[in-house]
Design an enzyme around this catalytic site. Sequence first.
Site, PDB file in Angstrom:
ATOM      1  N   CYS A   2      39.043  52.166  41.910  1.00  0.00           N
ATOM      2  CA  CYS A   2      39.731  53.294  41.286  1.00  0.00           C
ATOM      3  C   CYS A   2      41.236  53.075  41.352  1.00  0.00           C
ATOM      4  O   CYS A   2      41.730  52.348  42.195  1.00  0.00           O
ATOM      5  CB  CYS A   2      39.409  54.631  41.928  1.00  0.00           C
ATOM      6  SG  CYS A   2      37.682  55.042  41.994  1.00  0.00           S
ATOM      7  N   ARG A  27      40.925  47.673  38.679  1.00  0.00           N
ATOM      8  CA  ARG A  27      40.383  48.302  39.887  1.00  0.00           C
ATOM      9  C   ARG A  27      39.168  49.178  39.605  1.00  0.00           C
ATOM     10  O   ARG A  27      38.543  49.700  40.520  1.00  0.00           O
ATOM     11  CB  ARG A  27      41.478  49.136  40.555  1.00  0.00           C
ATOM     12  CG  ARG A  27      42.648  48.295  41.015  1.00  0.00           C
ATOM     13  CD  ARG A  27      43.647  49.156  41.733  1.00  0.00           C
ATOM     14  NE  ARG A  27      43.104  49.666  42.955  1.00  0.00           N
ATOM     15  CZ  ARG A  27      43.298  49.141  44.150  1.00  0.00           C
ATOM     16  NH1 ARG A  27      44.040  48.071  44.267  1.00  0.00           N
ATOM     17  NH2 ARG A  27      42.774  49.667  45.222  1.00  0.00           N
ATOM     18  N   TRP A  77      35.927  53.999  39.385  1.00  0.00           N
ATOM     19  CA  TRP A  77      34.755  53.151  39.669  1.00  0.00           C
ATOM     20  C   TRP A  77      33.819  54.060  40.445  1.00  0.00           C
ATOM     21  O   TRP A  77      34.098  54.413  41.593  1.00  0.00           O
ATOM     22  CB  TRP A  77      35.188  51.941  40.501  1.00  0.00           C
ATOM     23  CG  TRP A  77      34.096  50.942  40.722  1.00  0.00           C
ATOM     24  CD1 TRP A  77      33.777  49.890  39.911  1.00  0.00           C
ATOM     25  CD2 TRP A  77      33.205  50.868  41.839  1.00  0.00           C
ATOM     26  NE1 TRP A  77      32.732  49.182  40.450  1.00  0.00           N
ATOM     27  CE2 TRP A  77      32.351  49.749  41.634  1.00  0.00           C
ATOM     28  CE3 TRP A  77      33.014  51.630  42.989  1.00  0.00           C
ATOM     29  CZ2 TRP A  77      31.361  49.387  42.533  1.00  0.00           C
ATOM     30  CZ3 TRP A  77      32.020  51.260  43.896  1.00  0.00           C
ATOM     31  CH2 TRP A  77      31.205  50.140  43.660  1.00  0.00           C
ATOM     32  N   ASN A 103      41.309  58.428  45.210  1.00  0.00           N
ATOM     33  CA  ASN A 103      40.631  57.161  45.513  1.00  0.00           C
ATOM     34  C   ASN A 103      40.023  57.288  46.902  1.00  0.00           C
ATOM     35  O   ASN A 103      40.669  57.832  47.794  1.00  0.00           O
ATOM     36  CB  ASN A 103      41.625  55.994  45.582  1.00  0.00           C
ATOM     37  CG  ASN A 103      42.105  55.564  44.222  1.00  0.00           C
ATOM     38  OD1 ASN A 103      41.667  56.093  43.208  1.00  0.00           O
ATOM     39  ND2 ASN A 103      43.011  54.611  44.211  1.00  0.00           N
ATOM     40  N   GLY A 104      38.839  56.725  47.104  1.00  0.00           N
ATOM     41  CA  GLY A 104      38.227  56.760  48.433  1.00  0.00           C
ATOM     42  C   GLY A 104      36.987  57.622  48.430  1.00  0.00           C
ATOM     43  O   GLY A 104      36.408  57.902  47.374  1.00  0.00           O
ATOM     44  N   GLU A 487      30.110  29.653  45.752  1.00  0.00           N
ATOM     45  CA  GLU A 487      31.204  30.268  45.002  1.00  0.00           C
ATOM     46  C   GLU A 487      31.056  29.993  43.502  1.00  0.00           C
ATOM     47  O   GLU A 487      31.310  30.872  42.678  1.00  0.00           O
ATOM     48  CB  GLU A 487      32.552  29.760  45.551  1.00  0.00           C
ATOM     49  CG  GLU A 487      33.793  30.245  44.834  1.00  0.00           C
ATOM     50  CD  GLU A 487      33.979  31.765  44.804  1.00  0.00           C
ATOM     51  OE1 GLU A 487      33.250  32.498  45.507  1.00  0.00           O
ATOM     52  OE2 GLU A 487      34.857  32.215  44.040  1.00  0.00           O
ATOM     53  N   LYS A 491      30.724  33.007  40.823  1.00  0.00           N
ATOM     54  CA  LYS A 491      31.601  33.165  39.656  1.00  0.00           C
ATOM     55  C   LYS A 491      30.767  33.335  38.400  1.00  0.00           C
ATOM     56  O   LYS A 491      31.032  34.204  37.582  1.00  0.00           O
ATOM     57  CB  LYS A 491      32.531  31.950  39.475  1.00  0.00           C
ATOM     58  CG  LYS A 491      33.679  31.841  40.443  1.00  0.00           C
ATOM     59  CD  LYS A 491      34.815  32.830  40.238  1.00  0.00           C
ATOM     60  CE  LYS A 491      34.644  34.105  41.008  1.00  0.00           C
ATOM     61  NZ  LYS A 491      34.839  34.154  42.400  1.00  0.00           N
ATOM     62  N   GLU A 494      28.855  36.742  38.320  1.00  0.00           N
ATOM     63  CA  GLU A 494      29.756  37.898  38.179  1.00  0.00           C
ATOM     64  C   GLU A 494      30.192  38.145  36.743  1.00  0.00           C
ATOM     65  O   GLU A 494      30.269  39.286  36.321  1.00  0.00           O
ATOM     66  CB  GLU A 494      31.057  37.617  38.955  1.00  0.00           C
ATOM     67  CG  GLU A 494      31.063  38.024  40.374  1.00  0.00           C
ATOM     68  CD  GLU A 494      32.436  37.759  40.963  1.00  0.00           C
ATOM     69  OE1 GLU A 494      33.016  38.703  41.491  1.00  0.00           O
ATOM     70  OE2 GLU A 494      32.928  36.613  40.891  1.00  0.00           O
ATOM     71  N   HIS A 510      12.351  23.288  50.231  1.00  0.00           N
ATOM     72  CA  HIS A 510      11.650  24.250  51.093  1.00  0.00           C
ATOM     73  C   HIS A 510      11.329  25.556  50.361  1.00  0.00           C
ATOM     74  O   HIS A 510      11.065  26.562  51.001  1.00  0.00           O
ATOM     75  CB  HIS A 510      12.490  24.540  52.342  1.00  0.00           C
ATOM     76  CG  HIS A 510      12.692  23.313  53.197  1.00  0.00           C
ATOM     77  ND1 HIS A 510      11.663  22.730  53.904  1.00  0.00           N
ATOM     78  CD2 HIS A 510      13.785  22.556  53.424  1.00  0.00           C
ATOM     79  CE1 HIS A 510      12.121  21.664  54.547  1.00  0.00           C
ATOM     80  NE2 HIS A 510      13.410  21.533  54.266  1.00  0.00           N
ATOM     81  N   LYS A 609      37.956  45.462  41.476  1.00  0.00           N
ATOM     82  CA  LYS A 609      38.725  44.425  42.157  1.00  0.00           C
ATOM     83  C   LYS A 609      38.791  44.631  43.657  1.00  0.00           C
ATOM     84  O   LYS A 609      38.777  43.686  44.420  1.00  0.00           O
ATOM     85  CB  LYS A 609      40.131  44.376  41.553  1.00  0.00           C
ATOM     86  CG  LYS A 609      41.001  43.249  42.077  1.00  0.00           C
ATOM     87  CD  LYS A 609      40.498  41.901  41.609  1.00  0.00           C
ATOM     88  CE  LYS A 609      41.273  40.748  42.190  1.00  0.00           C
ATOM     89  NZ  LYS A 609      40.493  39.497  42.129  1.00  0.00           N
TER      90      LYS A 609
HETATM   91  C1  F6R Z   1      34.470  37.733  43.607  1.00  0.00           C
HETATM   92  C2  F6R Z   1      35.186  38.855  44.146  1.00  0.00           C
HETATM   93  C3  F6R Z   1      34.569  39.627  45.256  1.00  0.00           C
HETATM   94  C4  F6R Z   1      35.585  39.746  46.388  1.00  0.00           C
HETATM   95  C5  F6R Z   1      35.044  40.651  47.507  1.00  0.00           C
HETATM   96  C6  F6R Z   1      35.994  40.705  48.676  1.00  0.00           C
HETATM   97  O1  F6R Z   1      35.114  37.156  42.537  1.00  0.00           O
HETATM   98  O2  F6R Z   1      36.280  39.122  43.728  1.00  0.00           O
HETATM   99  O3  F6R Z   1      33.399  39.038  45.700  1.00  0.00           O
HETATM  100  O4  F6R Z   1      35.840  38.464  46.865  1.00  0.00           O
HETATM  101  O5  F6R Z   1      34.841  41.941  47.005  1.00  0.00           O
HETATM  102  O6  F6R Z   1      37.232  41.212  48.311  1.00  0.00           O
HETATM  103  P1  F6R Z   1      38.524  40.941  49.179  1.00  0.00           P
HETATM  104  O7  F6R Z   1      38.760  39.472  49.167  1.00  0.00           O
HETATM  105  O8  F6R Z   1      39.602  41.704  48.477  1.00  0.00           O
HETATM  106  O9  F6R Z   1      38.247  41.442  50.559  1.00  0.00           O
END
Ligand code: F6R
Length: 614
Positions: A2, A27, A77, A103-104, A487, A491, A494, A510, A609
């Site tokens: 948010c 966000r 969000w 927010n929160g 990773e 990516k 996501e 396995h 984000k």
């Molecule tokens: C993946 C992504 C999320 C963040 C995760 C942790 O592309 O952005 O998986 O890595 O939400 O966020 P941070 O690093 O801000 O603690």
Amino acid sequence: MCGIVGYVGNKTAADILLDGLTSLEYRGYDSSGIALNIDGKMKLYKAQGKLQNLRNIIKNDYAEISKSTIGIGHIRWATHGVPSVENAHPHTCNCGKVAVVHNGIIENYKELKAKLESKGCHFKSQTDTETVAHLVASKYAETQDLTEAVRLATKEIEGAYALAVMHQDVKGTIVATRRNAPLVIGFGEDENFVASDIPALIQYTKKAMYLEDNQIVTLTSDSAKIIDINNNPQTLKTETLPWEPVALSKMGYKHYMLKEIHEQPDIVRNVLTGKLKATDEQINLNEVTLQKADLKELKRIQIVACGTSLHAAMVGKYLIEDFCEIPVEVEASSEYIYRKTITDDKTLVIGVSQSGETADTITAIRLAKKKGSHILIITNRPDSTMAREADSLVPVNAGIEVSVAATKSYMAQLISFYLLAIYMAEVKGSINSEELNELKHELIMLPQKIDKVLTNKEEIQKIARKFSGFKDFIFIARGINFPTALEGALKLKEISYINATGYSAGELKHGPIAMLDDSMPVLSVLMKGKVYEKILSNAEEAKARNARMIALTDSDDIKLDDLFENIIHVPEISEILSPALAIVPLQLLAYYIAEFLGKDVDQPRNLAKSVTVE
Ligand code: F6R
């Protein structure tokens, strides 16, 4: 998660709020809204879905709307209640005079709601936030003072919040406050701003102040008064923000993600600057405040993180164990916090986070701090909650990352781990300096190698096009590149919503091997080194099940041409540094697949984000 923006001044508030929300759109983006005071009346405009829907509503009524020079806005969000117009912020009270953005999470909202309903408040949404609007309205009815009403309300609220509040009868005033959620005030000429994050302000002012927990600010166009929750006056501490507005533009790239992938060579240089001066000089990491004697005595390290940061942490574990021979445990923060956690003052706890605001990681490090552990935070946001909780703060300096899928921040976290591991090894004397000097030399050369991968992007684009129609994807690797496989898969899933999974190559036989046939691409991260031959054998096993074989490698072995249908070549690099190079083509692959599929690359569905709820 948010975004909040508020403006009071002499310009059209709606324009500034929409600009601010645009830069906070990363966000959250399931609904949005603004509240304006127009000719003495509180007016709300809300829309479900992308911000453009709100823009369209505002365009239709712009002549009227443009009169207002005060307002608050929000991009959501969803946590409580589905994304809908009713649940979009701002929320208001029965009489519609109070408007609140939040927010929160208000943890005791059910009890508050029951109390407020018994006093005649009618709730229109399913959100926790609406309780704040009714609560502030009831406190205002008692006090006729908006700051006091917000202060009294926050005494009853439990949970995490950043709030901005307006009241129709309190002209030209926004009251804002925070607890465990970020909020920053921006100061201009006859105008002031409040926002949950810097991108919303930076194009208007660089003069700002981060509000502390439980501080309450009363903003007008020419004043900002701060008190704490007990009504004690607080001093304004302004600072000049280090960000440039241009850092938040796409600079000609189609998406922020592509721009951020391309920024990585410079990010590596930035992180190394001042810390790695010459290959034969020791790493300078003043940020680690743990005494060298204590560092030598460490019995254990725990690293907590989530998502992409967790993958960087897994590489960090490998490096620290390899260089320093200290056992390192890596755990998802959300798991660390709900079991018997064994930590103490002989344990170093490292929290890794791009945003520095991830609720799970904040809770984990607070837990460890209570038990006496030294807390070292690796974050991209030195202005964040985690940074403030840190005993040692290692800022990664990747600049603001706008794309929801983390790329350049991952690179910066990796480089920070290389620096930290070398620094610790030098303090402990646990590894010979020749080996470390060789690695330092390679680190200095890394940006050029990443540049080479980036110039080869057409090749990756072709492979992406060829494989964009597949529904599933497997990434395999071993050793230090196992996190690279995880990773790469993260990516891809996501941003393209393809079911992609990373496996340790040795684990394939396995269980996962049962899934393999010609509908399954298997991408092997095949970097030269200790496990190269092993991964090759595991890839053979996959090929024997007709899987569609792709390799990512720094080897020019012609044998690979028979085994793999497509090969992504990267420059030769030592195995220990290879995760920092191997991830780049995987980021590009995910990007181009998502782009071919027409997905919203920078704002993938259901994600945000910064994840400020547990
Ligand atoms: C993946 C992504 C999320 C963040 C995760 C942790 O592309 O952005 O998986 O890595 O939400 O966020 P941070 O690093 O801000 O603690």
